[in-house]
Design an enzyme around this catalytic site. Structure first.
Site, PDB file in Angstrom:
ATOM      1  N   ASP A   1      -8.124 -47.252   1.505  1.00 48.37           N
ATOM      2  CA  ASP A   1      -8.711 -45.790   1.388  1.00 48.37           C
ATOM      3  C   ASP A   1      -8.312 -45.409   0.045  1.00 48.37           C
ATOM      4  O   ASP A   1      -9.224 -44.461  -0.625  1.00 48.37           O
ATOM      5  CB  ASP A   1      -8.188 -45.074   2.441  1.00 48.37           C
ATOM      6  CG  ASP A   1      -8.844 -45.176   3.763  1.00 48.37           C
ATOM      7  OD1 ASP A   1     -10.244 -45.571   3.710  1.00 48.37           O
ATOM      8  OD2 ASP A   1      -8.171 -44.890   4.685  1.00 48.37           O
TER       9      ASP A   1
ATOM     10  N   LYS B   1      -4.356 -46.235  12.289  1.00 43.58           N
ATOM     11  CA  LYS B   1      -3.741 -46.681  10.912  1.00 43.58           C
ATOM     12  C   LYS B   1      -2.424 -46.615  10.842  1.00 43.58           C
ATOM     13  O   LYS B   1      -1.648 -47.109   9.787  1.00 43.58           O
ATOM     14  CB  LYS B   1      -4.707 -45.636   9.946  1.00 43.58           C
ATOM     15  CG  LYS B   1      -6.164 -45.913   9.730  1.00 43.58           C
ATOM     16  CD  LYS B   1      -6.767 -45.023   8.771  1.00 43.58           C
ATOM     17  CE  LYS B   1      -8.034 -45.116   8.719  1.00 43.58           C
ATOM     18  NZ  LYS B   1      -8.697 -44.515   7.861  1.00 43.58           N
TER      19      LYS B   1
ATOM     20  N   THR C   1      -9.013 -48.502  11.823  1.00 43.52           N
ATOM     21  CA  THR C   1      -9.604 -47.041  11.951  1.00 43.52           C
ATOM     22  C   THR C   1      -8.946 -46.303  12.985  1.00 43.52           C
ATOM     23  O   THR C   1      -8.015 -46.596  13.455  1.00 43.52           O
ATOM     24  CB  THR C   1     -11.124 -47.015  11.612  1.00 43.52           C
ATOM     25  OG1 THR C   1     -11.651 -45.774  11.540  1.00 43.52           O
ATOM     26  CG2 THR C   1     -11.741 -47.652  12.981  1.00 43.52           C
TER      27      THR C   1
ATOM     28  N   GLY D   1      -4.472 -38.641   7.527  1.00 48.41           N
ATOM     29  CA  GLY D   1      -4.287 -39.762   6.995  1.00 48.41           C
ATOM     30  C   GLY D   1      -5.096 -39.773   5.574  1.00 48.41           C
ATOM     31  O   GLY D   1      -4.461 -40.521   4.830  1.00 48.41           O
TER      32      GLY D   1
ATOM     33  N   SER E   1     -19.517 -47.437  14.078  1.00 55.23           N
ATOM     34  CA  SER E   1     -19.136 -47.719  12.753  1.00 55.23           C
ATOM     35  C   SER E   1     -20.191 -48.660  11.873  1.00 55.23           C
ATOM     36  O   SER E   1     -21.102 -49.351  12.766  1.00 55.23           O
ATOM     37  CB  SER E   1     -18.188 -49.063  13.154  1.00 55.23           C
ATOM     38  OG  SER E   1     -17.744 -49.590  11.703  1.00 55.23           O
TER      39      SER E   1
HETATM   40  P1  ATR Z   1      -7.649 -38.182   9.274  1.00 56.10           P
HETATM   41  O1  ATR Z   1      -6.440 -39.221   9.561  1.00 56.10           O
HETATM   42  O2  ATR Z   1      -8.920 -39.129   9.419  1.00 56.10           O
HETATM   43  O3  ATR Z   1      -7.479 -37.840   7.916  1.00 56.10           O
HETATM   44  P2  ATR Z   1      -6.253 -36.450  11.173  1.00 56.10           P
HETATM   45  O4  ATR Z   1      -5.048 -37.118  11.004  1.00 56.10           O
HETATM   46  O5  ATR Z   1      -6.929 -36.033  12.318  1.00 56.10           O
HETATM   47  O6  ATR Z   1      -7.463 -37.170  10.663  1.00 56.10           O
HETATM   48  O7  ATR Z   1      -6.372 -35.071  10.076  1.00 56.10           O
HETATM   49  C1  ATR Z   1      -7.426 -34.479  10.100  1.00 56.10           C
HETATM   50  C2  ATR Z   1      -7.240 -33.075   9.021  1.00 56.10           C
HETATM   51  O8  ATR Z   1      -8.712 -32.449   9.197  1.00 56.10           O
HETATM   52  C3  ATR Z   1      -6.080 -32.208   9.542  1.00 56.10           C
HETATM   53  O9  ATR Z   1      -5.506 -31.668   8.245  1.00 56.10           O
HETATM   54  C4  ATR Z   1      -6.659 -31.093  10.104  1.00 56.10           C
HETATM   55  O10 ATR Z   1      -6.357 -29.852   9.850  1.00 56.10           O
HETATM   56  P3  ATR Z   1      -5.207 -29.368  10.992  1.00 56.10           P
HETATM   57  O11 ATR Z   1      -3.680 -29.888  10.310  1.00 56.10           O
HETATM   58  O12 ATR Z   1      -5.080 -27.989  10.968  1.00 56.10           O
HETATM   59  O13 ATR Z   1      -5.471 -29.675  12.152  1.00 56.10           O
HETATM   60  C5  ATR Z   1      -8.055 -30.937   9.327  1.00 56.10           C
HETATM   61  N1  ATR Z   1      -9.372 -30.456  10.274  1.00 56.10           N
HETATM   62  C6  ATR Z   1      -9.783 -30.915  11.310  1.00 56.10           C
HETATM   63  N2  ATR Z   1     -10.785 -30.157  11.824  1.00 56.10           N
HETATM   64  C7  ATR Z   1     -10.694 -28.912  11.062  1.00 56.10           C
HETATM   65  C8  ATR Z   1     -11.427 -27.671  11.131  1.00 56.10           C
HETATM   66  N3  ATR Z   1     -12.507 -27.575  11.967  1.00 56.10           N
HETATM   67  N4  ATR Z   1     -11.169 -26.997  10.015  1.00 56.10           N
HETATM   68  C9  ATR Z   1     -10.551 -27.238   9.244  1.00 56.10           C
HETATM   69  N5  ATR Z   1      -9.496 -28.324   9.240  1.00 56.10           N
HETATM   70  C10 ATR Z   1      -9.803 -29.188  10.157  1.00 56.10           C
END
Ligand code: ATR
Length: 300
Positions: A128, A92, A88, A154, A43
């Site tokens: 955010d 969250k 984080t 999120g 962080s």
């Molecule tokens: P955050 O809360 O930080 O947004 P999250 O809830 O884990 O993290 O969400 C991550 C997002 O990034 C999801 O929409 C994920 O897509 P999936 O719903 O298909 O899992 C997307 N994501 C993560 N890695 C990805 C990748 N390599 N290609 C495309 N989308 C990805």
């Protein structure tokens, strides 16, 4: 000089060390703030907030706590009188169950990333959302714009809520259909599966997934040929500051907003909520850039 006790009468301060040539001083009245997450060792928030406290003369210190059960983190805030926290990954959403009050915007988004402790009463907010809107509206007004967000986690929920609340129309683009459709329904947005993306007929594209983040700096979720001049492209990934998507977008003639902008604006909101005074935005941004450009100096 680290470790020197200054003996001003009645308010002895321990000089903890120096940060970017500013002294960090701790005394019995110092307010404690923390980022709670897992992992948190990467962080940049401690460097940024301690610099901001030092710059403004606010008697506060900001530390990072790796917390596996957020209920325990919240209990520690109460018992130790920790004045505020940044929340984080992965807490969250789960933190909502442990707070006394949740601001209406954070409640609608379903996620909290900021907590303030008002004399034992803990209230949650979502900076955010506010930080993203501020970062975008520094560049262009959102009202009437057609915006697409890649991702449905999120971060996408917070930014999507903010974008819609400013009068833009919204489409979500996501890899998994079930997650994308669920958030699109909640936000009253259109949905496009990432695998079916053939064009980007939007004013703005916001990238909220972790694709392109260090060490995978050569990855981008968007085929280069879909990027056309006139599109404003924002990536919330800030390490590296210029992601592959942003490089491709610049080469295609698009305007861009990097992830530092949203990160610093959401932090500025936290600073103002906690200290009730204006945030030193330029200093906060500079400390982040210094950290990103000099990782060995600030990451211990
Ligand atoms: P955050 O809360 O930080 O947004 P999250 O809830 O884990 O993290 O969400 C991550 C997002 O990034 C999801 O929409 C994920 O897509 P999936 O719903 O298909 O899992 C997307 N994501 C993560 N890695 C990805 C990748 N390599 N290609 C495309 N989308 C990805």
């Amino acid at each position: 000089m680290p470790g020197v006790l200054s003996e001003g009468r009645g308010n002895a301060k321990y000089i903890l060390g120096t940060l970017n040539d500013e002294m960090i001083m701790i005394d019995a009245a110092t307010h404690v703030f923390a980022v709670m997450g897992n992992p948190v060792r990467h962080s940049l928030s401690p460097v940024m907030f301690n610099r901001a406290f030092s710059e403004t003369g606010y008697n506060g210190v900001y530390v990072a706590f790796q917390v596996s059960a957020i209920g325990d983190g919240v209990a520690a805030m109460r018992s130790l009188g920790i004045k505020g926290a940044s929340i984080t990954i992965p807490h969250k959403i789960s933190i909502l169950d442990f707070l006394d009050e949740v601001d209406s915007m954070a409640e609608s988004i379903g996620a909290v990333n900021t907590v303030i402790n008002h004399e034992g009463r803990l209230k949650g907010y979502n900076s955010d959302c506010l930080g993203a809107v501020k970062a975008i509206e520094e560049v262009t007004p959102l009202e009437g714009k057609q915006v697409a967000i890649i991702g449905s986690g999120g971060a996408a929920a917070a930014i999507g809520f903010g974008v819609k609340s400013r009068g833009a129309s919204l489409a979500l683009i996501n890899r998994s259909i079930s997650k994308g459709e669920k958030l699109a329904t909640a936000l009253k947005a259109d949905f496009i599966p990432l695998s079916e993306l053939q064009s980007l007929p939007f004013d703005m594209l916001i990238q909220t997934t972790s694709v392109g983040m260090t060490p995978h700096i050569h990855q981008s979720p968007v085929p280069t040929e879909l990027l056309t001049p006139g599109l404003l492209v924002m990536d919330i990934v800030y390490a590296p500051m210029k992601t592959r998507l942003l490089k491709d977008a610049e080469e295609a003639g698009c305007r861009t907003i990097n992830g530092l902008s949203m990160f610093v604006h959401q932090a500025a909101f936290q600073f103002e909520l906690w200290t009730q005074s204006p945030s030193p935005l330029a200093i906060m941004k500079q400390s982040l850039m210094d950290s990103l450009n000099n990782p060995s100096k600030n990451h211990t």
